[in-house]
Scaffold this active site. Structure first.
Site, PDB file in Angstrom:
ATOM      1  N   LYS A 237      -2.693  -6.565  41.585  1.00 49.43           N
ATOM      2  CA  LYS A 237      -2.997  -5.986  40.276  1.00 49.43           C
ATOM      3  C   LYS A 237      -4.510  -5.880  40.096  1.00 49.43           C
ATOM      4  CE  LYS A 237      -1.449  -6.647  35.452  1.00 49.43           C
ATOM      5  NZ  LYS A 237      -0.625  -7.501  34.569  1.00 49.43           N
TER       6      LYS A 237
ATOM      7  N   SER B 180       2.815  -5.134  31.703  1.00 58.18           N
ATOM      8  CA  SER B 180       1.597  -4.451  32.066  1.00 58.18           C
ATOM      9  C   SER B 180       1.435  -4.251  33.578  1.00 58.18           C
ATOM     10  CB  SER B 180       0.387  -5.230  31.539  1.00 58.18           C
ATOM     11  OG  SER B 180       0.292  -6.490  32.184  1.00 58.18           O
TER      12      SER B 180
ATOM     13  N   SER C  29       4.924  -9.503  31.603  1.00 60.75           N
ATOM     14  CA  SER C  29       4.288  -8.400  32.324  1.00 60.75           C
ATOM     15  C   SER C  29       4.627  -8.311  33.807  1.00 60.75           C
ATOM     16  CB  SER C  29       2.765  -8.474  32.182  1.00 60.75           C
ATOM     17  OG  SER C  29       2.382  -8.018  30.920  1.00 60.75           O
TER      18      SER C  29
END
Lengths: 481, 95
Positions: free
Chosen positions: A78, A153, A177
């Protein structure tokens, strides 16, 4: 040899047997990513150069006879996980040119384990959002349906595994997330217990809730990555000195608590049906006993979460003033430069959350909101503590919906908050949570089953994932044109 | 109203954000909804409960005071808007 659809374990075996070279892997996977990611936008930054550095290092180690745990496995991380000398932008304009000054502990561990890091994945700005639409770069599309969101997310991390671009990825989970995008993309996503994985080098959103975790398409690959990234780290004062031991008695009956509150109004019918089918499968085939339980404080969870998460975020994001790093927009004076840099650098969702956090911490409101939320957090923790005296794990849906259309309800901030109803509690209490695929809804959108374990009992939830394997929902890859 | 335009101005000043009138109006509307929703926690029966701040028990971690390698100045300054060999350049602090 086509390597793209192999599992992480299969790639590792071929690399250790010297059937394929690490540079072959870079060539095949990067070519595939560069072509297919134009369609789904899962990546924030594709780093062929970095992947080649990883591959060359591994080549030397293989020649010395080393057999690292993730040898040659391509992995995406990420965009909020720091790598020295490479972009770590949190998909925010405020950090658009920021390059990491050091490697996050998980990056060091991946490199040590011989993984090939191929780039960083798209995310909601600073991990704030549930659809990946709050990225300052571009939205990510769900590989199963390009009109739909992959969730967020960590939407990019879920989408690139679901679309077969990589077999493994890392995300972060502050209120769901990892688990929610895993559910919407039909892959496995694990948020480990708070303290299990070092957060050194993870850009902070809400420090008492944030946790790094893994995405994979089957439980074996998930276990492999989880074992590599777990462990105490003296650089993270919240990491815990407890060894991860995934050995679990395969003959043990696992008692599953089914919270009535997870199946109340607001749960999509497709999701309800698939989760109930999964529970039926587990009861009949997996030596599982189910019992009804109650988590009465669930109704306070989202409100509690948003007070605490935004309070911590408003403090953590105070550092982005454009002075030491990050994008600077000059103003009339020092204070105005702070304001201009922050107002122009942050997107709407981040600004809203900083506003709420600043409000609940401000004089006159601190006790009424922030301290009150911390007490309600205790109430929620007590509910879970009671539940775990009766059961080994808790199972329910991961997300109340089976698909999240892109560009829907963009002007209503509350609509996306409510999607976190089943996931935020595990963060508030620090429990491990896993989303495993359990089928597809009527419109062919993936659905996830959430397994929440007791603190530091990842072994039990991963054992359940193993027992659920034969239900046939693992290793699904979405075709990307 | 749980959250007015004046609230937006006050909190934005605390948060070092700066909005024009249109944004103040839309922010007030959105914040009003959010603050209205989080009022839910006011009903929770928590009078006898202690705040829950961290999921794990945090303890002091002590170590010997031994010099260790730290980040190189050149690396730390590399992400700055403007810097010289040793210093960050910032707008004048005292005018």
């Amino acid at each position: 040899m086509n390597l793209i659809n192999l599992t992480a374990q299969e790639i590792k075996t071929k690399v250790l047997n010297l059937e394929i070279s690490p540079l072959d892997i870079v060539e095949q996977f990067l070519n595939n990513i560069e072509q297919k990611d134009k369609t789904i936008g899962a990546f924030a930054h594709i780093d062929r150069e970095y992947a080649e550095i990883c591959a060359n290092d591994l080549e030397i180690r293989l020649k010395k006879g080393e057999k690292p745990a993730l040898a040659g496995i391509p992995i995406a991380i990420k965009d909020n996980i720091s790598r020295k000398g490479y972009l770590t932008t949190c998909c925010s304009l405020s950090l658009k040119d920021y390059k990491g000054v050091y490697d996050a502990t998980v990056v060091s561990k991946l490199r040590e384990a011989g993984a090939i890091i191929v780039g960083t994945t798209n995310m909601d700005e600073f991990a704030m959002g549930s659809s990946c639409e709050n990225s300052a770069l571009h939205p990510t599309k769900n590989p199963w349906d390009l009109n739909y969101s992959p969730g967020g997310s960590s939407g990019g991390s879920a989408a690139c595994v679901a679309g077969g671009l990589v077999p493994l990825s890392l995300g972060s989970d502050t209120g769901g997330s990892i688990r929610q995008p895993a559910s919407l993309c039909g892959v496995l996503g694990l948020k480990p217990s708070y303290g299990r994985v070092s957060r050194y080098g993870l850009v902070a959103f809400a420090s008492s809730l944030d946790q790094i975790g893994s995405f994979a398409r089957n439980y074996q690959d998930l276990n492999l990555l989880t074992e590599v990234i777990s462990g105490y780290d003296k650089k993270d004062s919240t990491s815990v000195q407890k060894d991860l031991n995934l050995n679990f008695d395969k003959d043990k009956t696992i008692t599953v608590g089914i919270p009535e509150e997870y199946f109340s109004d607001g749960l999509n019918t497709d999701v309800r049906i698939k989760v109930e089918e999964a529970l039926d499968y587990l009861t009949k085939n997996a030596n599982v006993k189910t019992i009804p339980i109650s988590l009465p404080s669930l109704k306070y969870a989202i409100a509690t979460y948003y007070v605490i998460a935004t309070a911590e975020a408003s403090s953590n994001l105070g550092r982005y003033d454009g002075m030491h790093y990050g994008t600077r927009f000059d103003g009339e004076n020092l204070t105005d430069s702070f304001c201009q840099s922050r107002t122009n650098g942050f997107g709407d969702e981040v600004q809203r959350r900083i506003m709420l956090g600043s409000y609940v911490l401000s004089s006159g409101y601190y006790d009424a909101y922030y301290v009150k939320a911390l007490k309600v957090r205790r109430l929620i923790a007590n509910d879970f503590q009671d539940a775990f005296t009766k059961c080994d794990v808790i199972i329910g849906p991961t997300s109340p919906i089976a698909g999240l259309k892109l560009n829907e309800d963009v002007d209503d901030p509350m609509s996306k908050f409510l999607l976190d109803i089943y996931t935020v509690s595990a963060n508030l209490v620090g429990l491990p949570g896993l989303s495993v695929p359990c089928g597809f809804g009527d419109k062919n959108h993936p659905i996830g089953l959430q397994i929440i374990g007791n603190s530091f009992d990842e072994a039990c939830i991963l054992e359940l994932a193993r027992r659920f394997e034969n239900a046939g929902h693992n290793n699904k890859i979405a075709e990307i044109a | 109203m749980n959250f007015t335009e004046d609230n937006v101005r006050e909190v934005a000043a605390l948060a070092r954000l700066k909005f024009d009138d249109k944004k103040i109006a839309s922010m007030a509307e959105q914040m009003d909804k959010i603050v209205g929703y989080v009022q839910l926690i006011q009903d929770a029966p928590v009078d006898d409960l202690e705040p829950f701040i961290y999921p794990t028990e945090l303890t002091n971690v002590l170590r010997e005071d031994i010099p260790q390698e730290s980040l190189a100045t050149v690396d730390v300054l590399a992400n700055c808007h403007k810097a010289d060999e040793h210093f960050f350049y910032v707008p004048p602090v005292i005018e």
